[in-house]
Design a protein around this motif. Structure first.
Motif, mmCIF file in Angstrom:
data_model
loop_
_atom_site.group_PDB
_atom_site.id
_atom_site.type_symbol
_atom_site.label_atom_id
_atom_site.label_comp_id
_atom_site.label_asym_id
_atom_site.label_seq_id
_atom_site.Cartn_x
_atom_site.Cartn_y
_atom_site.Cartn_z
ATOM 1 N N UNK A 74 35.639 62.079 4.505
ATOM 2 C CA UNK A 74 37.212 62.662 4.640
ATOM 3 C C UNK A 74 36.925 62.310 6.091
ATOM 4 N N UNK A 75 36.611 63.842 6.440
ATOM 5 C CA UNK A 75 36.061 64.988 7.486
ATOM 6 C C UNK A 75 35.112 63.761 8.773
ATOM 7 N N UNK A 76 34.207 63.142 8.218
ATOM 8 C CA UNK A 76 33.820 62.453 9.406
ATOM 9 C C UNK A 76 34.738 60.719 9.868
ATOM 10 N N UNK A 77 35.622 60.341 8.878
ATOM 11 C CA UNK A 77 35.696 59.286 9.057
ATOM 12 C C UNK A 77 36.873 60.056 9.847
ATOM 13 N N UNK A 78 37.719 61.076 9.713
ATOM 14 C CA UNK A 78 39.100 61.735 11.027
ATOM 15 C C UNK A 78 38.408 62.027 12.279
ATOM 16 N N UNK A 79 37.277 62.202 11.949
ATOM 17 C CA UNK A 79 36.575 62.551 13.153
ATOM 18 C C UNK A 79 36.749 61.972 14.082
ATOM 19 N N UNK A 80 35.897 60.962 13.668
ATOM 20 C CA UNK A 80 35.520 59.488 14.423
ATOM 21 C C UNK A 80 36.427 58.900 14.688
ATOM 22 N N UNK A 81 37.911 59.034 13.843
ATOM 23 C CA UNK A 81 39.092 58.378 14.015
ATOM 24 C C UNK A 81 39.975 58.819 15.542
ATOM 25 N N UNK A 82 40.385 60.453 14.857
ATOM 26 C CA UNK A 82 40.832 60.754 16.109
ATOM 27 C C UNK A 82 40.191 60.478 17.683
ATOM 28 N N UNK A 83 39.245 60.906 17.690
ATOM 29 C CA UNK A 83 38.226 61.246 18.499
ATOM 30 C C UNK A 83 37.920 60.080 19.032
#
Length: 356
Positions: free
Chosen positions: A187-196
């Motif tokens: 979840x962390x990886x997805x949110x970081x890539x999606x947001x940035x």
């Protein structure tokens, strides 16, 4: 008796017209890129030492005037060394294929029809990359006086369609979130890539160490060497339509370490490993096989467009450098969302962190 400091040897500095400097250590015939830092900086010294221990290529056995000799000279050139590491790896594989197929041929005998035959049976994407590689080494050969005319001049790009990375849909993003709950590495990886909207090569190294006191994440992209900036702690007024995504992003960030995306043992993930791992996580969540990390980057560009961001704001956030690139990545944006979004640029709203 005082002894002066010994200066580092083999340093080559190239300064472009725009002031950008490229620094290398020459080891034999190879140039190894170094960071643009003072020579006594720990990171510079570490990179300098690593370049000295890098495996050296054996002396060339290629015949003089052959295509293989051209490729070896190109791989040892500053033109090649200036590329981002990820681009160099792709370029080297393409050039190795050319060398395996045509390395023994003499450069002086190369004609346009040879190049056409070389790329004719390849897929559209592979053919386009092969032609780019031919053009690069032949321009280098022309500059070095190895040929009098470039046989790739006038060749057209192969016709056909390239299947781009597909943008994730809002439903797919929610399905991923439902499967991978906050607190999981996936979840962390997805949110970081999606947001940035960062590429994997950059997302793999993002963390709190890149967030300034004002709450902005800023970094230099590995592929283009251009800056990218986005808000972490608070949102600017024009971006309030993305508040829900921002809440998900903040909830996924770790508070016990600097780097955001790591393995279960706490080590940084490799760039290639991150991309493949995220694709497997998407598959485990029941999403189609074409849900990739780059598709999340496109989804962020689209979300920015629907939030009413200007082209400059989108480019500053995602790091895209041209309007044509931004148009390419926002083509799939919801047109109704764009037309209904609050257009901050019409009210004079400006965000100082973004370049105009």
């Amino acid at each position: 008796m005082r002894h002066g400091l010994r200066r580092l040897t083999g340093i080559k500095v190239i300064t472009k017209k725009n002031g950008k400097r490229y620094i290398y250590r020459r080891v034999g015939t190879a140039l190894h890129p170094l960071p643009d830092l003072p020579e006594n900086h720990p990171e510079f010294l570490a990179a300098y030492a690593a370049a000295g221990t890098a495996p050296t290529r054996p002396r060339t056995r290629a015949a003089a005037g052959s295509i293989a000799e051209l490729i070896e000279r190109y791989l040892a050139s500053s033109d090649y060394a200036r590329m981002a590491p990820s681009s160099r790896a792709v370029w080297r594989r393409t050039l190795e294929r050319i060398r395996e197929k045509a390395g023994d041929a003499l450069l002086r005998d190369l004609r346009p029809d040879h190049l056409r035959r070389d790329i004719r049976k390849l897929t559209h994407g592979a053919a386009a990359n092969r032609l780019k590689a031919w053009r690069s080494i032949l321009r280098f050969a022309l500059d070095e006086g190895m040929i009098a005319a470039d046989p790739s001049a006038g060749l057209r790009k192969p016709r056909g369609e390239v299947t781009p990375h597909r943008q994730w849909t809002p439903a797919e993003i929610e399905a991923y979130r439902d499967h991978w709950q906050p607190g999981t590495a996936e979840r962390t990886a997805m949110e970081v890539i999606y947001w940035t909207g960062a590429r994997c090569v950059d997302a793999a190294r993002l963390g709190w160490q890149m967030v300034d006191s004002g709450g902005w994440l800023s970094y230099t992209q590995a592929k283009t060497h251009s800056p990218a900036t986005c808000p972490v702690r608070t949102l600017p007024a024009w971006a309030q339509r993305m508040a829900q995504d921002h809440t998900h992003f903040r909830a996924a960030l770790p508070g016990d370490r600097l780097q955001w995306i790591v393995t279960r043992s706490g080590k940084p993930r490799s760039v290639k490993g991150l991309s493949q791992w995220l694709s497997r996580a998407a598959t485990a969540a029941g999403l189609p096989d074409d849900c990739t990390a780059h598709g999340l980057r496109k989804a962020r560009a689209s979300a920015l467009a629907e939030a009413g961001a200007t082209a400059s704001q989108i480019g500053a956030w995602t790091g895209h450098q041209s309007l044509s690139e931004i148009a390419h990545y926002t083509r799939a944006a919801d047109q109704k969302g764009i037309l209904g979004a609050e257009q901050e640029q019409n009210t004079g709203n400006r965000v100082e962190k973004f370049p105009i």
